[in-house]
Scaffold this motif. Structure first.
Motif, short mmCIF file in Angstrom:
data_model
loop_
_atom_site.label_atom_id
_atom_site.label_comp_id
_atom_site.label_asym_id
_atom_site.label_seq_id
_atom_site.Cartn_x
_atom_site.Cartn_y
_atom_site.Cartn_z
N THR A 47 103.23 121.75 25.09
CA THR A 47 104.30 122.61 25.58
C THR A 47 104.29 122.72 27.10
OG1 THR A 47 102.97 124.61 25.31
CG2 THR A 47 104.38 124.00 23.46
N LEU A 48 103.18 122.34 27.71
CA LEU A 48 103.05 122.47 29.16
C LEU A 48 103.86 121.42 29.92
CD1 LEU A 48 101.73 123.70 31.72
CD2 LEU A 48 99.83 122.10 31.34
N TYR A 49 103.75 120.17 29.53
CA TYR A 49 104.35 119.09 30.33
C TYR A 49 105.87 119.17 30.47
CZ TYR A 49 99.76 117.22 31.06
OH TYR A 49 98.45 117.08 31.47
N PRO A 50 106.62 119.56 29.44
CA PRO A 50 108.07 119.73 29.66
C PRO A 50 108.37 120.83 30.69
CG PRO A 50 107.59 119.57 27.32
CD PRO A 50 106.27 119.67 28.02
N ILE A 51 107.56 121.89 30.69
CA ILE A 51 107.76 122.96 31.67
C ILE A 51 107.46 122.44 33.07
CG2 ILE A 51 107.06 125.26 32.43
CD1 ILE A 51 106.32 125.84 29.48
N LEU A 52 106.36 121.71 33.21
CA LEU A 52 106.01 121.13 34.52
C LEU A 52 107.12 120.21 35.01
CD1 LEU A 52 102.21 120.35 34.04
CD2 LEU A 52 103.22 122.18 35.41
N SER A 53 107.69 119.44 34.10
CA SER A 53 108.78 118.54 34.47
C SER A 53 109.99 119.33 34.98
CB SER A 53 109.18 117.69 33.26
OG SER A 53 110.24 116.84 33.59
N ARG A 54 110.34 120.41 34.31
CA ARG A 54 111.47 121.24 34.76
C ARG A 54 111.18 121.85 36.13
NH1 ARG A 54 111.45 123.03 29.40
NH2 ARG A 54 110.51 125.03 29.97
N LEU A 55 109.95 122.34 36.31
CA LEU A 55 109.59 122.94 37.60
C LEU A 55 109.65 121.91 38.73
CD1 LEU A 55 106.64 125.23 36.46
CD2 LEU A 55 108.93 125.96 37.15
N ARG A 56 109.25 120.68 38.44
CA ARG A 56 109.32 119.62 39.45
C ARG A 56 110.77 119.29 39.79
NH1 ARG A 56 105.60 114.57 38.26
NH2 ARG A 56 106.29 114.07 40.35
N ARG A 58 113.28 121.19 39.65
CA ARG A 58 113.85 122.31 40.41
C ARG A 58 113.23 122.42 41.80
NH1 ARG A 58 112.92 127.27 36.75
NH2 ARG A 58 113.66 128.34 38.59
N GLY A 59 112.25 121.58 42.11
CA GLY A 59 111.63 121.58 43.43
C GLY A 59 110.64 122.71 43.65
N LEU A 60 110.15 123.32 42.56
CA LEU A 60 109.24 124.46 42.68
C LEU A 60 107.77 124.04 42.73
CD1 LEU A 60 111.01 126.92 40.23
CD2 LEU A 60 111.31 126.68 42.72
N ILE A 61 107.48 122.86 42.19
CA ILE A 61 106.12 122.31 42.26
C ILE A 61 106.22 120.84 42.63
CG2 ILE A 61 105.17 123.95 40.59
CD1 ILE A 61 105.11 121.62 38.54
N THR A 62 105.11 120.31 43.07
CA THR A 62 105.01 118.89 43.35
C THR A 62 103.69 118.41 42.75
OG1 THR A 62 105.18 117.20 45.08
CG2 THR A 62 103.91 119.18 45.61
N ALA A 63 103.55 117.10 42.62
CA ALA A 63 102.34 116.54 42.04
C ALA A 63 101.73 115.53 43.00
CB ALA A 63 102.65 115.86 40.71
N ARG A 74 93.26 112.01 38.51
CA ARG A 74 93.98 113.11 37.87
C ARG A 74 95.22 113.46 38.67
NH1 ARG A 74 88.69 116.84 36.80
NH2 ARG A 74 88.08 115.87 34.85
N LYS A 75 96.25 113.88 37.93
CA LYS A 75 97.47 114.35 38.58
C LYS A 75 97.36 115.86 38.73
CE LYS A 75 101.56 112.67 37.68
NZ LYS A 75 102.87 112.38 37.05
N TYR A 76 97.40 116.32 39.97
CA TYR A 76 97.33 117.74 40.29
C TYR A 76 98.73 118.25 40.61
CZ TYR A 76 92.24 117.95 40.53
OH TYR A 76 90.90 117.94 40.23
N TYR A 77 98.95 119.52 40.33
CA TYR A 77 100.22 120.17 40.61
C TYR A 77 99.98 121.30 41.61
CZ TYR A 77 101.61 117.61 36.50
OH TYR A 77 101.86 116.60 35.61
N GLN A 78 100.94 121.48 42.50
CA GLN A 78 100.84 122.56 43.48
C GLN A 78 102.22 123.12 43.76
OE1 GLN A 78 99.05 120.79 46.93
NE2 GLN A 78 100.95 119.86 47.62
N LEU A 79 102.25 124.35 44.26
CA LEU A 79 103.53 124.98 44.60
C LEU A 79 104.13 124.36 45.86
CD1 LEU A 79 103.03 128.85 44.27
CD2 LEU A 79 104.18 127.31 42.72
N THR A 80 105.43 124.33 45.89
CA THR A 80 106.16 123.98 47.10
C THR A 80 106.56 125.30 47.77
OG1 THR A 80 108.29 124.06 45.98
CG2 THR A 80 107.14 121.92 45.99
N PRO A 81 107.07 125.25 48.99
CA PRO A 81 107.59 126.49 49.60
C PRO A 81 108.66 127.15 48.73
CG PRO A 81 107.26 124.85 51.29
CD PRO A 81 107.03 124.15 49.97
N ALA A 82 109.50 126.35 48.08
CA ALA A 82 110.52 126.92 47.18
C ALA A 82 109.86 127.61 45.99
CB ALA A 82 111.48 125.84 46.69
#
Length: 113
Positions: A47-56, A58-63, A74-82
């Motif tokens: 259930t996590l990866y579809p959410i991560l995809s949506r957040l990416r 929308r420009g809210l996270i990057t990998a 490993r693929k890491y995720y982090q917040l963007t300024p948005a």
């Protein structure tokens, strides 16, 4: 069929819980899934990866990719300024929202519902 209340609540806040987790440190998928599964905020890593995809999208996270030292990259995720801005807006609204809902559905002063 109506979804169970817990599932509906989790669905509504899962994205913000992810943003909150990533605001503390970049995380890779399994690490993030474990942090969210423990308190029951997501059911599984699936259930996590579809959410991560949506957040990416929308420009809210990057990998980004990073060597793990113990296995594959490993693929890491982090917040963007948005993403930081979105999380800040959520935090400002969350407290008053919880108070309003608690007032509406909470127990009366005599303990009756």
């Amino acid at each position: 069929m109506i979804a169970p209340v817990g599932a509906q609540l989790r669905k509504g806040v899962a994205e913000y819980c992810i943003l909150g987790s990533l605001s503390r440190e970049p995380m890779y998928g399994w690490q993030l899934a474990d942090a969210l599964k423990r308190p029951g905020l997501i059911a599984s890593i699936g259930t996590l990866y579809p959410i991560l995809s949506r957040l990416r999208k929308r420009g809210l996270i990057t990998a980004f990719e990073k060597e793990s030292g113990t296995g594959p990259v490993r693929k890491y995720y982090q917040l963007t300024p948005a993403g930081e801005h979105e999380l800040k807006a959520f935090r400002e609204q969350w407290g008053p929202f919880v108070e309003a809902v608690t007032e509406m559905v909470g127990a009366n002063s005599d303990g009756k519902h």
